[in-house]
Design an enzyme around this catalytic site. Structure first.
Site, PDB file in Angstrom:
ATOM      1  N   LYS A 145       0.841  -1.208   0.000  1.00  0.00           N
ATOM      2  CA  LYS A 145       0.000   0.000   0.000  1.00  0.00           C
ATOM      3  C   LYS A 145       0.874   1.256   0.000  1.00  0.00           C
ATOM      4  O   LYS A 145       0.650   2.177  -0.780  1.00  0.00           O
ATOM      5  CB  LYS A 145      -0.881   0.003   1.245  1.00  0.00           C
ATOM      6  CG  LYS A 145      -1.508   1.347   1.582  1.00  0.00           C
ATOM      7  CD  LYS A 145      -2.415   1.289   2.788  1.00  0.00           C
ATOM      8  CE  LYS A 145      -1.709   1.456   4.095  1.00  0.00           C
ATOM      9  NZ  LYS A 145      -1.331   2.820   4.470  1.00  0.00           N
ATOM     10  N   ASN A 146       1.913   1.259   0.844  1.00  0.00           N
ATOM     11  CA  ASN A 146       2.697   2.487   1.041  1.00  0.00           C
ATOM     12  C   ASN A 146       3.725   2.739  -0.057  1.00  0.00           C
ATOM     13  O   ASN A 146       4.408   3.757  -0.034  1.00  0.00           O
ATOM     14  CB  ASN A 146       3.354   2.479   2.423  1.00  0.00           C
ATOM     15  CG  ASN A 146       2.308   2.628   3.512  1.00  0.00           C
ATOM     16  OD1 ASN A 146       1.149   2.942   3.232  1.00  0.00           O
ATOM     17  ND2 ASN A 146       2.695   2.382   4.750  1.00  0.00           N
ATOM     18  N   CYS A 200      -4.575  12.070  13.520  1.00  0.00           N
ATOM     19  CA  CYS A 200      -5.344  10.819  13.434  1.00  0.00           C
ATOM     20  C   CYS A 200      -5.092  10.054  14.731  1.00  0.00           C
ATOM     21  O   CYS A 200      -4.413  10.526  15.629  1.00  0.00           O
ATOM     22  CB  CYS A 200      -4.904  10.009  12.211  1.00  0.00           C
ATOM     23  SG  CYS A 200      -3.235   9.440  12.350  1.00  0.00           S
ATOM     24  N   ARG A 257       0.072  14.546  12.895  1.00  0.00           N
ATOM     25  CA  ARG A 257       0.641  14.215  11.584  1.00  0.00           C
ATOM     26  C   ARG A 257       1.057  15.505  10.868  1.00  0.00           C
ATOM     27  O   ARG A 257       0.460  15.930   9.899  1.00  0.00           O
ATOM     28  CB  ARG A 257      -0.378  13.425  10.751  1.00  0.00           C
ATOM     29  CG  ARG A 257      -0.973  12.200  11.431  1.00  0.00           C
ATOM     30  CD  ARG A 257       0.029  11.117  11.785  1.00  0.00           C
ATOM     31  NE  ARG A 257       0.677  10.506  10.648  1.00  0.00           N
ATOM     32  CZ  ARG A 257       0.188   9.487   9.956  1.00  0.00           C
ATOM     33  NH1 ARG A 257      -0.976   8.984  10.275  1.00  0.00           N
ATOM     34  NH2 ARG A 257       0.862   8.974   8.941  1.00  0.00           N
ATOM     35  N   ASP A 287       4.867   0.426  12.093  1.00  0.00           N
ATOM     36  CA  ASP A 287       3.625  -0.193  11.587  1.00  0.00           C
ATOM     37  C   ASP A 287       3.463  -1.642  12.022  1.00  0.00           C
ATOM     38  O   ASP A 287       2.434  -2.248  11.739  1.00  0.00           O
ATOM     39  CB  ASP A 287       3.576  -0.111  10.060  1.00  0.00           C
ATOM     40  CG  ASP A 287       3.393   1.310   9.591  1.00  0.00           C
ATOM     41  OD1 ASP A 287       3.540   1.562   8.386  1.00  0.00           O
ATOM     42  OD2 ASP A 287       3.129   2.192  10.441  1.00  0.00           O
ATOM     43  N   ARG A 338      -8.556  -0.703   5.023  1.00  0.00           N
ATOM     44  CA  ARG A 338      -7.714   0.334   4.409  1.00  0.00           C
ATOM     45  C   ARG A 338      -6.387  -0.253   3.949  1.00  0.00           C
ATOM     46  O   ARG A 338      -5.788   0.231   2.991  1.00  0.00           O
ATOM     47  CB  ARG A 338      -7.428   1.458   5.423  1.00  0.00           C
ATOM     48  CG  ARG A 338      -8.622   2.266   5.812  1.00  0.00           C
ATOM     49  CD  ARG A 338      -8.218   3.483   6.586  1.00  0.00           C
ATOM     50  NE  ARG A 338      -7.156   4.212   5.873  1.00  0.00           N
ATOM     51  CZ  ARG A 338      -6.561   5.295   6.372  1.00  0.00           C
ATOM     52  NH1 ARG A 338      -6.889   5.736   7.561  1.00  0.00           N
ATOM     53  NH2 ARG A 338      -5.625   5.921   5.688  1.00  0.00           N
TER      54      ARG A 338
HETATM   55  C1  EPZ Z   1       4.430   6.797   6.449  1.00  0.00           C
HETATM   56  O1  EPZ Z   1       3.652   7.822   7.018  1.00  0.00           O
HETATM   57  C2  EPZ Z   1       3.504   5.593   6.346  1.00  0.00           C
HETATM   58  N1  EPZ Z   1       2.390   5.935   5.475  1.00  0.00           N
HETATM   59  C3  EPZ Z   1       2.999   5.219   7.740  1.00  0.00           C
HETATM   60  O2  EPZ Z   1       2.204   4.043   7.592  1.00  0.00           O
HETATM   61  C4  EPZ Z   1       4.194   4.894   8.618  1.00  0.00           C
HETATM   62  O3  EPZ Z   1       3.735   4.626   9.932  1.00  0.00           O
HETATM   63  C5  EPZ Z   1       5.156   6.097   8.643  1.00  0.00           C
HETATM   64  O4  EPZ Z   1       5.532   6.453   7.302  1.00  0.00           O
HETATM   65  C6  EPZ Z   1       6.425   5.799   9.421  1.00  0.00           C
HETATM   66  O5  EPZ Z   1       7.071   4.701   8.853  1.00  0.00           O
HETATM   67  C7  EPZ Z   1       2.584   5.947   4.132  1.00  0.00           C
HETATM   68  O6  EPZ Z   1       3.669   5.703   3.648  1.00  0.00           O
HETATM   69  C8  EPZ Z   1       1.386   6.272   3.302  1.00  0.00           C
HETATM   70  P1  EPZ Z   1       6.479  10.062   8.510  1.00  0.00           P
HETATM   71  P2  EPZ Z   1       4.227   9.334   7.061  1.00  0.00           P
HETATM   72  O7  EPZ Z   1       6.361  11.375   7.824  1.00  0.00           O
HETATM   73  O8  EPZ Z   1       5.091   9.576   5.885  1.00  0.00           O
HETATM   74  C9  EPZ Z   1       7.100  13.200  11.932  1.00  0.00           C
HETATM   75  C10 EPZ Z   1       0.304   2.701   7.803  1.00  0.00           C
HETATM   76  O9  EPZ Z   1      -0.157   2.140   8.811  1.00  0.00           O
HETATM   77  N2  EPZ Z   1       6.962  14.239  10.898  1.00  0.00           N
HETATM   78  O10 EPZ Z   1       7.583   9.145   8.117  1.00  0.00           O
HETATM   79  O11 EPZ Z   1       3.085  10.218   7.294  1.00  0.00           O
HETATM   80  C11 EPZ Z   1       5.827  12.423  12.163  1.00  0.00           C
HETATM   81  O12 EPZ Z   1       4.960  13.111  13.050  1.00  0.00           O
HETATM   82  C12 EPZ Z   1       0.802   4.127   7.907  1.00  0.00           C
HETATM   83  O13 EPZ Z   1       0.432   2.164   6.669  1.00  0.00           O
HETATM   84  C13 EPZ Z   1       7.248  15.560  11.229  1.00  0.00           C
HETATM   85  O14 EPZ Z   1       7.624  15.853  12.358  1.00  0.00           O
HETATM   86  O15 EPZ Z   1       5.119   9.287   8.363  1.00  0.00           O
HETATM   87  C14 EPZ Z   1       6.350  11.131  12.752  1.00  0.00           C
HETATM   88  O16 EPZ Z   1       6.596  11.330  14.119  1.00  0.00           O
HETATM   89  C15 EPZ Z   1       0.543   4.729   9.280  1.00  0.00           C
HETATM   90  N3  EPZ Z   1       7.096  16.511  10.264  1.00  0.00           N
HETATM   91  C16 EPZ Z   1       7.685  10.931  12.020  1.00  0.00           C
HETATM   92  O17 EPZ Z   1       8.035  12.211  11.493  1.00  0.00           O
HETATM   93  C17 EPZ Z   1       6.697  16.213   8.985  1.00  0.00           C
HETATM   94  O18 EPZ Z   1       6.591  17.125   8.146  1.00  0.00           O
HETATM   95  C18 EPZ Z   1       7.618   9.946  10.870  1.00  0.00           C
HETATM   96  O19 EPZ Z   1       6.503  10.314  10.088  1.00  0.00           O
HETATM   97  C19 EPZ Z   1       6.420  14.854   8.671  1.00  0.00           C
HETATM   98  C20 EPZ Z   1       6.568  13.889   9.642  1.00  0.00           C
END
Ligand code: EPZ
Length: 421
Positions: A22-23, A117, A122, A308, A400
């Site tokens: 998915k990702n 969420c 996020r 995840d 999802r």
């Molecule tokens: C991706 O989300 C995945 N989703 C998530 O999977 C996964 O949990 C996550 O990466 C971490 O591996 C998809 O790829 C669609 P991040 P993403 O930006 O990109 C912080 C699932 O269950 N952050 O890597 O949204 C954030 O708050 C989903 O399939 C900032 O601070 O996650 C988090 O603490 C859930 N500022 C950390 O970084 C930003 O601008 C990692 O988040 C962006 C993120």
């Protein structure tokens, strides 16, 4: 309303086909906005999130066709609309992946700011900072991120945030940089296999990307990208979920298409628990001893243990022979599954970003509530081993991110069915 009814006690045995990731599929679908001509994607999982991304792309002028076995054809036919509206974006955070492609290709983008969420805040500050660094202007108007540019210019960008790298921020900046003028270097880039898959698709479209899979990705901008054919990689999180399903039921599973090199941290942790995961001809095989050892674990960006799979690992550790500690370093609030597992007889207590999981002899089936995609997977795993019946509400969460999950589980001996309540 539907719920999943699970009667515990079956040991899982047999082969599970692992679907496309998915990702990886979601950002690759968004990347088609950058291209002329047709993109053909194979091994795309049939998920609610994929259908939602197709709806978002349709509104952005990307026509799509899906056949019945995981192939999607995408073609940009109208570039007028650049607005990904709140009604869709609020349902799926990954919608933010259209931001970079719209900006790079159409020079403007209006994407609703994704809200929080159930797994926590996020933010998208890293996405915006990275795109501003390439020359975009940004403003926030009525909850929408508005970005525009005359052109994008490559430069060195540090993308590390308070929790390390960001997967979709890396995706957005990577996609935008493919059409920027000159060279972009992304430092502290996400190394997830899904980013590697996105980069490989983009290179097939004519992009010049190197270093993907490492924290330093270099992109030399090109004038145009042409749609390409690509097979989405297998879903390592689905594979990890079924590895734990085999472990928690003391079963024996073969996971077809799964790639062990995408699960090294999971394989290592499970080895310490007493679960053996090995490469096999079709993918990987799992076997476990009855006795589960407690462990101390922390979630990290790839190649560390994936956040995840944190909830699923917690379900397994509820039955370990002693106390385990789980620290969540990516989404510190990602513990809504704790209360539901405790309803099933687990003994878990939260201490800030860490939980202590006191091993118990057994779990007891109960009515439980899914809170997010991976928490719902954890509750299903707990239900597979619990004594009696577990009924999980809010089944839409699992739909999802897991393709035909009860069908795959029934095929290897689980007693699970979807019922209307
Ligand atoms: C991706 O989300 C995945 N989703 C998530 O999977 C996964 O949990 C996550 O990466 C971490 O591996 C998809 O790829 C669609 P991040 P993403 O930006 O990109 C912080 C699932 O269950 N952050 O890597 O949204 C954030 O708050 C989903 O399939 C900032 O601070 O996650 C988090 O603490 C859930 N500022 C950390 O970084 C930003 O601008 C990692 O988040 C962006 C993120």
């Amino acid at each position: 309303m539907q719920c999943l009814e699970i009667i515990g006690g079956s040991r899982l045995r047999g082969t599970v086909p692992i679907s496309g990731a998915k990702n990886a599929a979601l950002p690759i679908m968004a990347a088609s906005i950058l291209t002329d001509g047709e993109t053909v994607l194979h091994n795309v999982p049939d998920l609610a999130d994929v259908r939602l991304m197709l709806t978002i792309l349709e509104r952005l002028g990307v026509k799509s066709e899906r056949d019945g076995n995981g192939t999607i054809r995408l073609r940009v036919e109208d570039e007028m609309n650049v607005h990904a509206a709140y009604d869709l974006v609020s349902k799926m955070r990954a919608s933010v992946c259209v931001l970079g492609p719209l900006l790079a290709r159409r020079k403007r983008a209006q994407v609703s700011m994704p809200g929080g969420c159930s797994i926590g805040d996020r933010p998208i500050g890293l996405h915006i900072d990275g795109l501003e660094a390439l020359g975009a202007e940004y403003e926030l108007v009525n909850g929408d991120v508005l970005m525009r540019c005359k052109k994008l210019t490559g430069r060195d960008i540090f993308l590390g945030g308070p929790f390390g790298s960001s997967v979709t921020a890396t995706a957005n900046v990577l996609m935008a940089a493919t059409l920027a003028e000159g060279r972009t270097l992304i430092e502290s880039a996400a190394c997830e296999p899904e980013i590697v898959d996105l980069a490989e698709y983009l290179n097939k479209c004519g992009a010049q990307i190197k270093g993907h899979g490492t924290p330093a990705i270099t992109i030399d901008g090109v004038d145009k990208l042409t749609g390409a054919e690509h097979r989405v990689l297998p879903d390592r999180i689905e594979a990890g979920t079924f590895v734990i399903a085999a472990a928690i039921t003391n079963g024996d599973l073969e996971l077809e298409h799964a790639r062990i090199e995408h699960l090294r941290a999971v394989v290592e942790l499970l080895r310490r628990v007493g679960v053996i995961v090995e490469r096999s001809e079709k993918g990987l095989v799992v076997s476990s001893s009855r006795r589960l050892e407690p462990v101390t674990m922390t979630t990290q960006p790839f190649p560390g243990f994936p956040t995840d799979l944190q909830a699923q690992a917690m379900a397994l550790l509820c039955l370990a022979d002693g106390n385990s500690m789980i620290t969540e370093k990516i989404f510190p609030d990602r513990f809504l599954h704790v209360a539901e597992l405790n309803r099933m007889g687990a003994r878990i207590r939260k201490e800030g970003p860490t939980v202590i999981v006191e091993g118990v002899k057994k779990l007891i089936g109960a009515p439980v509530m899914a809170s997010d995609l991976r928490a719902s997977a954890a509750l299903i795993l707990a239900g597979l081993v619990a004594k009696g019946t577990t009924r999980m509400q809010r089944v839409y969460h699992i739909d999802r991110g897991y393709e035909r999950i009860e069908e795959k589980l029934v095929a290897v001996g689980a007693n699970i069915r979807r019922v209307d309540v």
